[in-house]
Scaffold this motif. Sequence first.
Motif, mmCIF file in Angstrom:
data_model
loop_
_atom_site.group_PDB
_atom_site.id
_atom_site.type_symbol
_atom_site.label_atom_id
_atom_site.label_comp_id
_atom_site.label_asym_id
_atom_site.label_seq_id
_atom_site.Cartn_x
_atom_site.Cartn_y
_atom_site.Cartn_z
ATOM 1 N N ARG A 37 0.719 -1.132 -0.047
ATOM 2 C CA ARG A 37 0.066 -0.010 0.089
ATOM 3 C C ARG A 37 0.879 1.297 0.016
ATOM 4 N NH1 ARG A 37 -4.101 1.338 4.576
ATOM 5 N NH2 ARG A 37 -5.039 3.400 3.796
ATOM 6 N N ARG A 58 1.198 7.643 -6.146
ATOM 7 C CA ARG A 58 -0.034 8.278 -5.994
ATOM 8 C C ARG A 58 0.468 10.033 -5.557
ATOM 9 N NH1 ARG A 58 -4.266 9.379 -1.573
ATOM 10 N NH2 ARG A 58 -5.437 10.670 -2.430
ATOM 11 N N LEU A 73 -6.808 -5.873 -4.846
ATOM 12 C CA LEU A 73 -7.957 -4.808 -4.738
ATOM 13 C C LEU A 73 -7.545 -3.608 -4.740
ATOM 14 C CD1 LEU A 73 -10.032 -6.879 -1.945
ATOM 15 C CD2 LEU A 73 -10.872 -6.265 -4.207
ATOM 16 N N THR A 98 -6.384 -2.574 -8.138
ATOM 17 C CA THR A 98 -7.724 -2.302 -9.289
ATOM 18 C C THR A 98 -7.990 -0.952 -8.750
ATOM 19 O OG1 THR A 98 -8.064 -4.823 -9.133
ATOM 20 C CG2 THR A 98 -9.977 -3.240 -9.950
ATOM 21 N N ASP A 99 -8.258 -0.808 -7.471
ATOM 22 C CA ASP A 99 -8.875 0.745 -7.176
ATOM 23 C C ASP A 99 -8.178 1.825 -7.682
ATOM 24 O OD1 ASP A 99 -11.193 1.839 -6.234
ATOM 25 O OD2 ASP A 99 -10.160 2.576 -4.472
ATOM 26 N N ARG A 133 -8.181 2.173 -11.381
ATOM 27 C CA ARG A 133 -9.276 3.029 -11.770
ATOM 28 C C ARG A 133 -9.332 4.543 -11.545
ATOM 29 N NH1 ARG A 133 -14.080 4.290 -9.470
ATOM 30 N NH2 ARG A 133 -13.366 3.764 -7.266
ATOM 31 N N LYS A 134 -8.712 4.701 -10.585
ATOM 32 C CA LYS A 134 -8.745 5.983 -10.036
ATOM 33 C C LYS A 134 -7.811 6.678 -10.927
ATOM 34 C CE LYS A 134 -11.347 7.224 -6.437
ATOM 35 N NZ LYS A 134 -12.325 8.356 -6.737
ATOM 36 N N ARG A 142 -11.164 -5.465 -14.382
ATOM 37 C CA ARG A 142 -10.706 -6.671 -13.492
ATOM 38 C C ARG A 142 -9.394 -6.858 -13.998
ATOM 39 N NH1 ARG A 142 -15.954 -10.286 -14.060
ATOM 40 N NH2 ARG A 142 -17.513 -9.100 -12.823
ATOM 41 N N GLU A 177 -15.875 7.860 -2.662
ATOM 42 C CA GLU A 177 -15.474 8.033 -3.950
ATOM 43 C C GLU A 177 -15.040 9.157 -4.148
ATOM 44 O OE1 GLU A 177 -15.560 5.222 -5.745
ATOM 45 O OE2 GLU A 177 -14.826 6.149 -7.568
ATOM 46 N N THR A 178 -15.519 10.270 -3.445
ATOM 47 C CA THR A 178 -14.913 11.748 -3.873
ATOM 48 C C THR A 178 -13.591 12.159 -2.691
ATOM 49 O OG1 THR A 178 -16.720 12.542 -2.370
ATOM 50 C CG2 THR A 178 -17.215 12.685 -4.708
ATOM 51 N N PHE A 205 -11.109 9.920 -1.431
ATOM 52 C CA PHE A 205 -10.205 8.718 -1.219
ATOM 53 C C PHE A 205 -9.481 8.443 -0.004
ATOM 54 C CE2 PHE A 205 -6.268 6.402 -2.608
ATOM 55 C CZ PHE A 205 -6.937 5.386 -3.446
ATOM 56 N N ASP A 206 -8.869 9.762 0.576
ATOM 57 C CA ASP A 206 -7.991 9.336 1.735
ATOM 58 C C ASP A 206 -8.894 9.149 2.841
ATOM 59 O OD1 ASP A 206 -5.387 9.889 1.110
ATOM 60 O OD2 ASP A 206 -5.868 11.837 0.579
ATOM 61 N N TYR A 260 -10.458 5.659 2.681
ATOM 62 C CA TYR A 260 -9.553 4.608 3.248
ATOM 63 C C TYR A 260 -9.291 4.693 4.871
ATOM 64 C CZ TYR A 260 -8.599 2.319 -1.260
ATOM 65 O OH TYR A 260 -8.596 1.551 -2.378
ATOM 66 N N ALA A 261 -9.010 5.711 5.320
ATOM 67 C CA ALA A 261 -8.973 6.235 6.657
ATOM 68 C C ALA A 261 -9.762 5.549 7.709
ATOM 69 C CB ALA A 261 -8.672 7.556 7.009
ATOM 70 N N LEU A 296 -11.056 1.312 5.840
ATOM 71 C CA LEU A 296 -10.004 0.089 5.561
ATOM 72 C C LEU A 296 -9.078 0.520 6.868
ATOM 73 C CD1 LEU A 296 -7.447 -0.655 3.117
ATOM 74 C CD2 LEU A 296 -6.925 -1.187 5.376
ATOM 75 N N GLY A 299 -18.918 -6.070 -8.760
ATOM 76 C CA GLY A 299 -18.895 -5.302 -9.855
ATOM 77 C C GLY A 299 -19.107 -5.781 -11.197
ATOM 78 N N PRO A 318 -15.147 -5.257 -6.722
ATOM 79 C CA PRO A 318 -15.893 -3.859 -6.736
ATOM 80 C C PRO A 318 -15.432 -2.903 -7.858
ATOM 81 C CG PRO A 318 -14.184 -4.280 -4.987
ATOM 82 C CD PRO A 318 -14.252 -5.592 -5.856
ATOM 83 N N LEU A 319 -16.210 -1.898 -7.957
ATOM 84 C CA LEU A 319 -15.872 -0.914 -8.970
ATOM 85 C C LEU A 319 -16.080 0.352 -8.388
ATOM 86 C CD1 LEU A 319 -17.650 -2.319 -12.185
ATOM 87 C CD2 LEU A 319 -15.336 -2.184 -11.907
ATOM 88 N N THR A 320 -16.071 0.405 -6.857
ATOM 89 C CA THR A 320 -15.750 1.744 -6.302
ATOM 90 C C THR A 320 -14.766 1.671 -5.094
ATOM 91 O OG1 THR A 320 -17.617 0.768 -4.552
ATOM 92 C CG2 THR A 320 -18.379 2.114 -6.681
ATOM 93 N N SER A 321 -14.227 2.725 -4.522
ATOM 94 C CA SER A 321 -13.466 2.630 -3.599
ATOM 95 C C SER A 321 -14.027 2.354 -2.197
ATOM 96 C CB SER A 321 -12.910 4.011 -3.232
ATOM 97 O OG SER A 321 -12.018 4.414 -4.191
ATOM 98 N N THR A 345 -14.446 -1.476 -2.581
ATOM 99 C CA THR A 345 -12.741 -2.260 -2.307
ATOM 100 C C THR A 345 -12.619 -2.244 -0.996
ATOM 101 O OG1 THR A 345 -12.096 -1.178 -4.403
ATOM 102 C CG2 THR A 345 -10.540 -1.538 -2.795
ATOM 103 N N VAL A 397 -14.585 -4.947 0.818
ATOM 104 C CA VAL A 397 -14.139 -6.362 0.606
ATOM 105 C C VAL A 397 -12.794 -6.562 1.450
ATOM 106 C CG1 VAL A 397 -13.278 -7.868 -0.925
ATOM 107 C CG2 VAL A 397 -15.307 -6.553 -1.647
#
Lengths: 339, 339
Positions: free
Chosen positions: A113, A120, A170, A173-174, A177-178, A255, B98-99, B101-102, B105-106, B109, B142, B157-160, B163, B166
Amino acid sequence: MAAANNGEDCMHVLVTGAAGMIGRKLVERLAEEGRIGGAEITRATLHDIVAPQAPSFAPFTVESIAADFADPAVPARLVSGKPDLIFHLAAIVSGEAETDFDKGYAINLDGTRRLFDALRALGDDGTYHPRIVYASSVAAFGAPLPDLIDDEFLQAPLTSYGTQKVIGELLLTDYTRKGIFTGIGIRLPTICVRPGKPNKAASGFFSNIIREPLAGHEAVLPVDESVTHWHASPRSAIGFMMHAATLDSEKIGPRRNLNMPGVRATVGEQIEALRRIAGENVVARIRREPDEMIRAIVGNWARGFSPKRALALGFTADESFEAIIRTHIEDELGGEFVR
Amino acid sequence: MAAANNGEDCMHVLVTGAAGMIGRKLVERLAEEGRIGGAEITRATLHDIVAPQAPSFAPFTVESIAADFADPAVPARLVSGKPDLIFHLAAIVSGEAETDFDKGYAINLDGTRRLFDALRALGDDGTYHPRIVYASSVAAFGAPLPDLIDDEFLQAPLTSYGTQKVIGELLLTDYTRKGIFTGIGIRLPTICVRPGKPNKAASGFFSNIIREPLAGHEAVLPVDESVTHWHASPRSAIGFMMHAATLDSEKIGPRRNLNMPGVRATVGEQIEALRRIAGENVVARIRREPDEMIRAIVGNWARGFSPKRALALGFTADESFEAIIRTHIEDELGGEFVR
């Protein structure tokens, strides 16, 4: 691709985990080819816990970095030179990730990560967008498994290593996608014939029963001949990586992680192939010594795949288990074996 | 379960995200029942970014904690009282993840992992082994998707947000396998009818077209009537959580995350059900206003499931979309609606 005298096709490659078996072979291949996808490799950054070596004939500048991938500062340091292409192989292997929970997560999850986040941060100005080839594993899958795992079968790992690899997939992928980088994950089959000494990995016997007899040594077979598994030679594995590095990314779609092709063989078929190539004397060096623990572990592993997406994308595996053995004799034994 | 006068069946429950729509309803249900799985709830720790409230009739001690789940110190603080049962609902929702990101995840996840690691640290002496019910989502899936998603279909998945959910599922599974806690993840269908005001979530219209007309207001339908989706009432969702909290863990096996049952309905069937229950006047308050962006987003969503494992484990959904509407009228409107 840009013309040869254009700065754009000078490529800087980073390999993490470059001193491992796959890493070394990959660097050797990069050195032999000197180019990748039409671009000249002008610079390579090689990382591992011990300083990795590049072959002396490598036609590019090599920076070798010995550093602990668990150190939070290391991933950013490795990418500070803005490599165009990254092969991310650094990982704590399955057995160690299982016995050392913290170390496995620190390297396989946090390290990965941090690597992605460092890319990033570097890409924030919009001018940096590398490609990253991520080595994942069939450990992404866990029993109960179908006889052939298709491209839509769930990732339900049964080890911490597999869990960490899937989390990396995962994230890959994310982040792709971003638009942070172009990521491609490849789930490597069991590498066979793995060179070097027999190790204590539960999967070790798949290689041991070929490599040791060819070298004149005895090998132990701890499971039944009916055990079925999915193999790729080291040469094929490097081929997967090189292909992933140059493949048209658009064709992959959202994917980003792919089951790789391989050779499906029972242990009996492995032994038969060895007999055809090397004869009865060599095969006689395999000693049956059933091990219930290894049988139980192997019983949870993938027996085969139907890797349609990877095949359609042009990934190719060895032709047969015999071809795997011949590759080993050619690449590792200089064409000779102990009859 | 132990006898009623035995200390063992006094239960301390923690709910993270307890001020959210599901959190509030869950706490209300816990307060109404006063017991769970044969044990008396004697203490509840309720967390959210704003101080959550418990109903005044709650028969247990309530500690309400307002804290940012992204704060690294918070997860350990929330579990410091060694709750026996944890409902982990705290999350940044799909749109915001989605808008930002940080932030996604914070909280989704890192916060989740810190919660799990705090439980691990507390359990180091071998005497603490809580159960954790983790709210996951159908955003784990997704496109391209089959018409009915089975229990072995991959999480891509197709979104953060998806992700992160999961990844939480994978950690939950690995920590459970390692004996750190007993984790159960439940992938909630879209909650319908969602109470409250219309929101800007892309999925909002599934609830808006029922809730607003019943309240005498106009609602906007941005998609075709053929759009098919998977619904559960808030009451069913709470039922899933309560069942997950008491279910025999052994029966779940190593795959700890379950697709929940629901009601499959097209938008047209939703409207038909509303017509049967509330009449033409109410249905006439739905205004068609096609929105290409929402159509495109919804086109990537799950249209239905075949949740065999959850059904076999005793999870139950609403009987029909009509039942979902009746539940809404009963639970949110005191049995009345604007004809």
